[in-house]
Design a protein around this motif. Structure first.
Motif, short mmCIF file in Angstrom:
data_model
loop_
_atom_site.label_atom_id
_atom_site.label_comp_id
_atom_site.label_asym_id
_atom_site.label_seq_id
_atom_site.Cartn_x
_atom_site.Cartn_y
_atom_site.Cartn_z
N LEU A 227 6.05 -5.39 -7.64
CA LEU A 227 5.00 -5.69 -6.45
C LEU A 227 3.40 -4.85 -6.64
O LEU A 227 2.90 -5.57 -6.53
CB LEU A 227 5.98 -5.59 -4.83
N ALA A 228 3.71 -3.93 -6.83
CA ALA A 228 3.07 -3.02 -7.10
C ALA A 228 2.36 -3.25 -7.92
O ALA A 228 0.85 -3.10 -7.88
CB ALA A 228 3.14 -1.71 -7.41
N ALA A 229 2.38 -3.96 -9.30
CA ALA A 229 1.71 -4.28 -10.99
C ALA A 229 1.41 -5.92 -10.26
O ALA A 229 -0.61 -5.90 -10.40
CB ALA A 229 3.14 -4.66 -11.44
N ALA A 389 -12.57 -1.81 -5.79
CA ALA A 389 -11.15 -0.96 -6.74
C ALA A 389 -10.22 -0.09 -6.53
O ALA A 389 -9.41 0.08 -6.37
CB ALA A 389 -11.90 -1.55 -7.77
N ILE A 390 -11.30 0.78 -6.24
CA ILE A 390 -10.21 2.38 -6.59
C ILE A 390 -10.32 2.47 -5.21
O ILE A 390 -9.21 3.46 -5.24
CB ILE A 390 -11.98 3.27 -6.79
N ALA A 391 -10.77 2.04 -4.01
CA ALA A 391 -9.83 2.86 -3.39
C ALA A 391 -8.64 1.75 -2.36
O ALA A 391 -7.86 2.50 -2.03
CB ALA A 391 -10.72 2.01 -1.41
N SER A 392 -8.76 0.39 -3.73
CA SER A 392 -7.96 -0.01 -3.24
C SER A 392 -6.29 -0.02 -4.01
O SER A 392 -5.33 0.03 -4.39
CB SER A 392 -7.82 -1.71 -3.38
N THR A 393 -6.39 -0.06 -4.84
CA THR A 393 -6.25 1.71 -6.05
C THR A 393 -5.09 2.65 -5.93
O THR A 393 -4.17 2.82 -5.50
CB THR A 393 -6.94 2.18 -7.30
N GLY A 394 -5.88 3.29 -4.59
CA GLY A 394 -5.39 4.82 -4.29
C GLY A 394 -3.99 4.00 -2.86
O GLY A 394 -2.96 4.72 -2.82
N ILE A 396 -2.43 1.52 -2.85
CA ILE A 396 -1.18 1.16 -4.02
C ILE A 396 -0.75 1.96 -3.87
O ILE A 396 0.60 1.97 -4.36
CB ILE A 396 -1.84 -0.59 -4.94
N MET A 397 -1.46 2.86 -4.85
CA MET A 397 -0.24 4.53 -5.11
C MET A 397 0.32 4.43 -4.32
O MET A 397 1.28 5.54 -4.42
CB MET A 397 -0.93 5.66 -5.58
N LEU A 398 -0.31 4.58 -2.69
CA LEU A 398 0.58 5.55 -1.54
C LEU A 398 1.60 4.74 -1.10
O LEU A 398 2.92 5.33 -0.72
CB LEU A 398 -1.21 6.11 -0.52
#
Length: 416
Positions: A227-229, A389-394, A396-398
């Motif tokens: 799901l994360a990928a 993109a940067i904010a959304s990647t953060g 997803i990681m959290l």
């Protein structure tokens, strides 16, 4: 010590099927890149509009909505058979455009119609080729094989961009399209040498297809790394690839003031960086935890795009594109490894089909970027895309940190 141990980067070529599939994929990717560059410039030159350019780019990805169905077909009929059929259809469409161009009857309507028809099929090609590798490649060589596979797309983007522009300038769009058609036919012939184990079954009723697709969706939803990928793939396609793909024709002409050959150089710089990254991953990727590498690559990639947004000289832009291309390989190749390792063996085609749904972010991002650039300019639009993109990647990681960050998590399993 065996040769494979001394040269792990070449180990996947010990598989007969891979020795045929890799050059077949290379020929297809080369033709893809030539087509995209030739027609993008044709549309921009004919209309002078970035909105029409982004609309053309978006049409090439309409088939992402049915990519999961291609995945089910691949699981049932065999990924090799499906790829042969798909690539034969590309050759037919390329031959049609070649005939129109050679007779002087090529129009915008014809270009958009062919882009739509091709777009129903092309988005699923990359997912199906990866699924075929997953079905034919031993697990210890998977990262290396996917790294090498990625080089086929990256190398083709370098050579395809340069040769596409050069051929049009030298022999015209009609004969350039004859070459494109030839590459597709070569790919079809090479795919005949690929061997795949017997697929799970033959044709099924429409109801059975949807049941199997539902099972694939349930599998992804129940597996956090998948799901994360999927979300990260959508993010990259919606907010990053428009800036380094479909919009480069606009950047070349209206920002840097360079012509079609300059556009080919921009595309080639990004692809050359990606090629170097893929080569390194094919040789050393087995030592890198896939999920962690995927996240780190994403953050660096999007940060570089923030800088690219405000650069106004072609030379600096080319350097940034090369570095961004290098870094994005460390996001996208490990992402494919995470998906193929974590997905159930019987679900690979369906999962990769669902993965290709993320490509739908690209036409959405392109369509949104056209009006935004017209209203606010390229720099503001690119800064908005990269920042999101940067904010959304953060996020997803959290959200999935328990599945993506621990070294002992399945998504970070190292190659053995």
């Amino acid at each position: 010590m065996t040769n494979a141990a001394r040269a792990p980067a070449l180990a996947p070529f010990r598989q007969r099927s891979f020795r045929f599939q890799w050059p077949a994929d290379l020929a297809t990717s080369w033709a893809f890149e030539m087509e995209t560059l030739i027609l993008s410039w044709f549309v921009l030159a004919a209309t002078g509009s970035v909105v029409w350019l982004t609309a053309f780019g978006a049409l090439q990805f309409v088939g992402t909505l049915i990519s999961p169905v291609y995945g089910v077909m691949g699981d049932r009929l065999g990924h090799r058979r499906l790829l042969i059929t798909m690539r034969a259809s590309y050759a037919v469409l390329a031959a049609l455009l070649a005939a129109l161009a050679l007779t002087g009857t090529l129009t915008m309507a014809a270009v958009f119609t062919v882009a739509f028809l091709s777009g129903l099929v092309r988005p699923s090609d990359y997912g199906m080729r990866n699924a075929l590798i997953g079905a034919t490649m031993p697990a210890p060589w998977l990262m290396g094989a996917l790294g090498i596979e990625r080089t086929s797309a990256d190398a083709a983007r370098v050579v395809g961009a340069l040769t596409g522009a050069a051929l049009v300038a030298w022999i015209g769009i009609g004969f350039a399209y004859v070459a494109v058609c030839g590459f597709y036919l070569i790919s079809v012939l090479l795919m005949l040498g690929v061997e795949e184990s017997r697929p799970n079954g033959g044709a099924r009723s429409i109801g059975a297809v949807w049941d199997e697709l539902g099972a694939g969706i349930a599998h992804v939803r129940a597996t956090p790394p998948l799901l994360a990928a999927m979300w990260l793939a959508f993010l990259a396609n919606a907010l990053a690839y428009p800036l380094t793909g479909g919009l480069l024709a606009y950047v070349a002409r209206d920002i840097y003031g360079i012509g079609q050959t300059g556009l080919g150089s921009l595309v080639a710089c990004f692809a050359a960086g990606a090629l170097v990254g893929s080569i390194i991953l094919s040789a050393q990727g087995g030592r890198m935890p896939p999920a962690r590498t995927m996240l780190a690559g994403a953050f660096l990639w999007f940060a570089l795009l923030l800088v690219f947004a405000v650069v106004r000289t072609a030379g600096s832009g080319m350097v940034l594109l090369a570095v961004a291309g290098f870094v994005q390989s460390f996001c996208m190749v490990p992402m494919a490894v995470v998906i193929l390792r974590v997905a159930h063996e019987r679900m690979r085609g369906r999962v990769m089909g669902l993965r290709m749904l993320a490509v739908y972010g690209l036409p959405l991002g392109l369509l949104a970027s056209g009006p935004l650039i017209a209203w606010f300019g390229f720099a503001a639009t690119a800064l908005l895309y990269a920042g999101l993109a940067i904010a959304s990647t953060g996020a997803i990681m959290l959200r999935w940190r328990a599945s993506l960050l621990p070294l002992d998590a399945p998504a970070n399993a190292l190659q053995r």
